[in-house]
Design an enzyme around this catalytic site. Structure first.
Site, short mmCIF file in Angstrom:
data_model
loop_
_atom_site.label_atom_id
_atom_site.label_comp_id
_atom_site.label_asym_id
_atom_site.label_seq_id
_atom_site.Cartn_x
_atom_site.Cartn_y
_atom_site.Cartn_z
N ASP A 19 0.85 -1.20 0.00
CA ASP A 19 0.00 0.00 0.00
C ASP A 19 0.88 1.24 0.00
O ASP A 19 1.46 1.61 1.02
CB ASP A 19 -0.90 -0.03 1.23
CG ASP A 19 -1.77 1.21 1.36
OD1 ASP A 19 -1.78 2.02 0.42
OD2 ASP A 19 -2.42 1.36 2.41
N ARG A 50 39.64 24.63 0.89
CA ARG A 50 38.52 23.85 1.42
C ARG A 50 37.37 24.72 1.91
O ARG A 50 36.37 24.20 2.41
CB ARG A 50 39.02 22.93 2.54
CG ARG A 50 39.90 21.81 2.02
CD ARG A 50 40.49 20.96 3.14
NE ARG A 50 41.41 19.96 2.60
CZ ARG A 50 41.08 18.71 2.30
NH1 ARG A 50 39.84 18.30 2.49
NH2 ARG A 50 41.97 17.86 1.82
N GLU A 70 34.86 17.42 -6.21
CA GLU A 70 34.29 17.09 -4.90
C GLU A 70 33.38 18.24 -4.46
O GLU A 70 33.84 19.36 -4.28
CB GLU A 70 35.41 16.90 -3.87
CG GLU A 70 34.91 16.73 -2.45
CD GLU A 70 36.00 16.92 -1.40
OE1 GLU A 70 35.71 16.73 -0.21
OE2 GLU A 70 37.14 17.30 -1.78
N GLU A 101 34.27 8.71 10.40
CA GLU A 101 34.10 8.64 8.96
C GLU A 101 34.66 7.31 8.46
O GLU A 101 35.77 6.92 8.80
CB GLU A 101 34.82 9.79 8.27
CG GLU A 101 34.68 9.79 6.75
CD GLU A 101 35.36 10.99 6.10
OE1 GLU A 101 36.03 10.79 5.07
OE2 GLU A 101 35.23 12.10 6.63
N HIS A 117 30.78 14.79 1.77
CA HIS A 117 31.52 15.28 0.61
C HIS A 117 31.41 14.22 -0.49
O HIS A 117 31.65 13.03 -0.25
CB HIS A 117 32.99 15.50 0.97
CG HIS A 117 33.19 16.49 2.08
ND1 HIS A 117 34.38 16.61 2.75
CD2 HIS A 117 32.35 17.40 2.63
CE1 HIS A 117 34.27 17.55 3.67
NE2 HIS A 117 33.04 18.04 3.62
N ARG A 134 31.01 19.78 -1.48
CA ARG A 134 31.16 19.62 -0.04
C ARG A 134 29.90 19.98 0.76
O ARG A 134 29.92 19.91 1.99
CB ARG A 134 32.35 20.46 0.42
CG ARG A 134 33.65 20.03 -0.24
CD ARG A 134 34.80 21.00 0.02
NE ARG A 134 35.15 21.12 1.43
CZ ARG A 134 35.91 20.27 2.09
NH1 ARG A 134 36.38 19.18 1.49
NH2 ARG A 134 36.19 20.47 3.37
N GLU A 192 30.01 11.11 7.16
CA GLU A 192 30.41 11.29 8.55
C GLU A 192 29.21 11.03 9.45
O GLU A 192 28.06 11.22 9.04
CB GLU A 192 30.94 12.71 8.78
CG GLU A 192 32.19 13.01 7.95
CD GLU A 192 32.55 14.49 7.95
OE1 GLU A 192 33.70 14.80 7.57
OE2 GLU A 192 31.69 15.32 8.30
N GLU A 216 36.81 11.71 13.20
CA GLU A 216 36.67 13.03 12.58
C GLU A 216 36.95 14.14 13.60
O GLU A 216 37.36 13.87 14.72
CB GLU A 216 35.27 13.18 11.96
CG GLU A 216 35.25 13.02 10.44
CD GLU A 216 36.08 14.05 9.72
OE1 GLU A 216 36.35 15.13 10.28
OE2 GLU A 216 36.46 13.79 8.56
N GLU A 263 31.58 10.58 1.05
CA GLU A 263 32.28 10.39 2.33
C GLU A 263 31.29 10.72 3.45
O GLU A 263 31.06 11.89 3.76
CB GLU A 263 33.50 11.30 2.42
CG GLU A 263 34.53 11.06 1.31
CD GLU A 263 35.66 12.09 1.34
OE1 GLU A 263 35.54 13.09 2.09
OE2 GLU A 263 36.64 11.90 0.62
#
Length: 474
Positions: free
Chosen positions: A78, A343, A363, A223, A272, A365, A165, A216, A163
């Site tokens: 359902d 970063r 990448e 991670e 990430h 983030r 975390e 981390e 990645e």
């Protein structure tokens, strides 16, 4: 593995009555191979998994005696009981198991190394309508459509490496941490190394290849990184990863959460996500002559991500709590820019190593680990393909720490910020033609409605912070 709380059976309010019809999309050989494994390995139950619109895992169990028919014809349920699925008057749905996803789930062991509990298998399902046609509200189908657009654009693989975390707490009633370890901690402060080791063994037992793991930045934050894979396979793995992490934590008496920002004043948990497009086994993002070793394809793909970043934020960071993470000062990206080493930028290009041309990638983030990976990977792919197909130009690289620029300096450089709240993000999404195309005419309005409702519920609450600040002063 004991049956996890977050994947409890999606019990229908009434059994879905669907006419029997051979709806299988897999080969007879693949189905027979699964039946043989179930018999040879003594599997007692098989869980059929699928996700709702927000990425919550749903499941129901099948006995071995029912498996042959279920593999051939699917199992009805359902859909009106599932968040974001059809209304009750058109609610009959069918879950079609994908034989390539069959795995035997890991189980806890006693002090003598003996496995405990029943031997349970699992298969991830595609959701279809009773006539066998794909259900437009199935997030897995949505990602399949994005991959079809990719193939029409001349590529054959969208590789993704997320990645994830997460935090480990004493229980699900609060946020009592297990350690005060920091980034890459390898001391007695990292109390959960054994938990991570058991988690890796469990993940590898269900076919998930792990590259590395570590503590981390925040206390009790961890991670474990999966090796990249095709986007659809990786979305399946991400759903499996999340439930395995939670289950292994429970074996040890702890609670694992992918909540983006559970601790005030500490880093939140991100996802990430590394991406690249391949054709004929070649990475189409690599160009040996470019200073950044990025091809025109890669640059246009990245430009697409930047142009549409605000529009897809409500998919990549879909909860009210997601925007408690996306603030300056906690390593989370806020400003829409790209860089090779910076970063603080939304998109980072990992440094090229000679001989590693296949590893050239972008990448992003801002996604967090509580997103729906099927929708998130589909949105990212659509945004990148839009950049390629429309020839978007990549802006200049931002090498400056973006957090240290003033608002006026960022404005002069044309740098915008991600939405500052779920409410802002939802309205950006609601006005996006690309995201309407990416999510489809079925999911798009339902998703916008769900997220607007969540934001309204949140913004009308009176919080303890407000009481502490205003009650005695006003």
């Amino acid at each position: 593995m004991a049956r996890p709380r977050s994947s409890q059976a999606a019990t229908p309010r009434r059994p879905a009555q669907v006419q029997s019809k051979d709806r299988a999309t897999s080969s007879v050989a693949a189905r027979r191979a699964v039946l043989k494994r179930i018999k040879d390995e003594g599997v007692e139950h098989v869980l059929f998994w699928f996700t709702d619109l927000e990425g919550h895992l749903k499941s129901f169990a099948i006995t071995p005696n029912e498996m042959e028919g279920a593999l051939d014809d699917g199992m009805g349920f359902d859909g009106s009981s599932i968040t974001g699925f059809n209304r009750i008057e058109e609610s009959d749905m069918v879950a079609i198991p994908d034989p390539t996803t069959f795995q035997i789930l890991p189980r806890p062991v006693d002090d003598h190394g003996h496995e405990l509990g029943a031997k349970v298998g699992r298969m991830i399902c595609d959701v279809v309508k009773p006539d066998g046609t794909p259900y437009e509200g199935d997030p897995r189908y949505l990602l399949r459509l994005a991959l079809e657009r990719m193939r029409k654009a001349g590529f054959d693989t969208f590789n993704v490496g997320p990645e994830l975390e997460y935090f480990l707490f004493e229980d699900d009633k609060g946020t009592e941490t297990l350690d005060e370890g920091g980034y890459f901690a390898m001391t007695t402060q990292d109390a959960a190394t054994e938990v991570r080791n058991d988690t890796i063994h469990a993940l590898e037992s269900v076919g998930i290849q792990i590259e590395y793991h570590h503590h981390e930045v925040a206390p009790s934050q961890h991670e474990i990184d999966m090796r990249y894979d095709d986007a659809l396979v990786m979305a399946d793995k991400t759903m499996t990863y999340r439930i395995v992490v939670k289950e292994v934590a429970a074996w040890h008496g702890y609670y694992a959460t992918f909540m983006p920002k559970p601790l005030f004043g500490e880093n939140g948990s991100g996802m990430h996500t590394h991406m690249s497009l391949f054709k004929g086994g070649r990475n189409m993002f690599f160009d040996p002559k470019d200073p950044h070793h990025l091809s025109k394809t890669a640059k246009s793909f990245i430009a697409g991500l930047l142009v549409h970043a605000r529009e897809m934020s409500a998919v990549l960071a879909q909860w009210v709590n997601s925007y408690k993470r996306l603030v300056p000062g906690y390593e989370a990206p806020v400003y829409v820019a790209w860089s090779q080493r910076n970063r603080s930028a939304l998109i980072r290009i990992p440094l090229y190593k000679p001989g590693s041309e296949q590893a050239t990638r972008a990448e992003i983030r801002c996604p967090d680990p509580a997103c729906n990976p099927y929708l998130a990977f589909a949105a990212l792919l659509h945004a990148g393909l839009e950049g390629i197909e429309k020839g978007y130009e990549l802006p200049d690289e931002m090498t400056t720490n973006l957090y240290r620029l003033s608002a006026e300096e960022r404005k002069q450089r044309g740098i915008v910020a991600l939405p500052g709240s779920l409410g802002e993000a939802v309205e950006e999404l609601a006005g996006s033609e690309l995201m309407r195309k990416a999510l489809g005419e079925h999911i798009f309005p339902r998703y916008v409605e769900l997220k607007r409702k969540e934001w309204d519920e949140y913004r009308t609450q009176v919080t303890q912070w407000e009481k502490d600040r205003y009650l005695a002063a006003l």
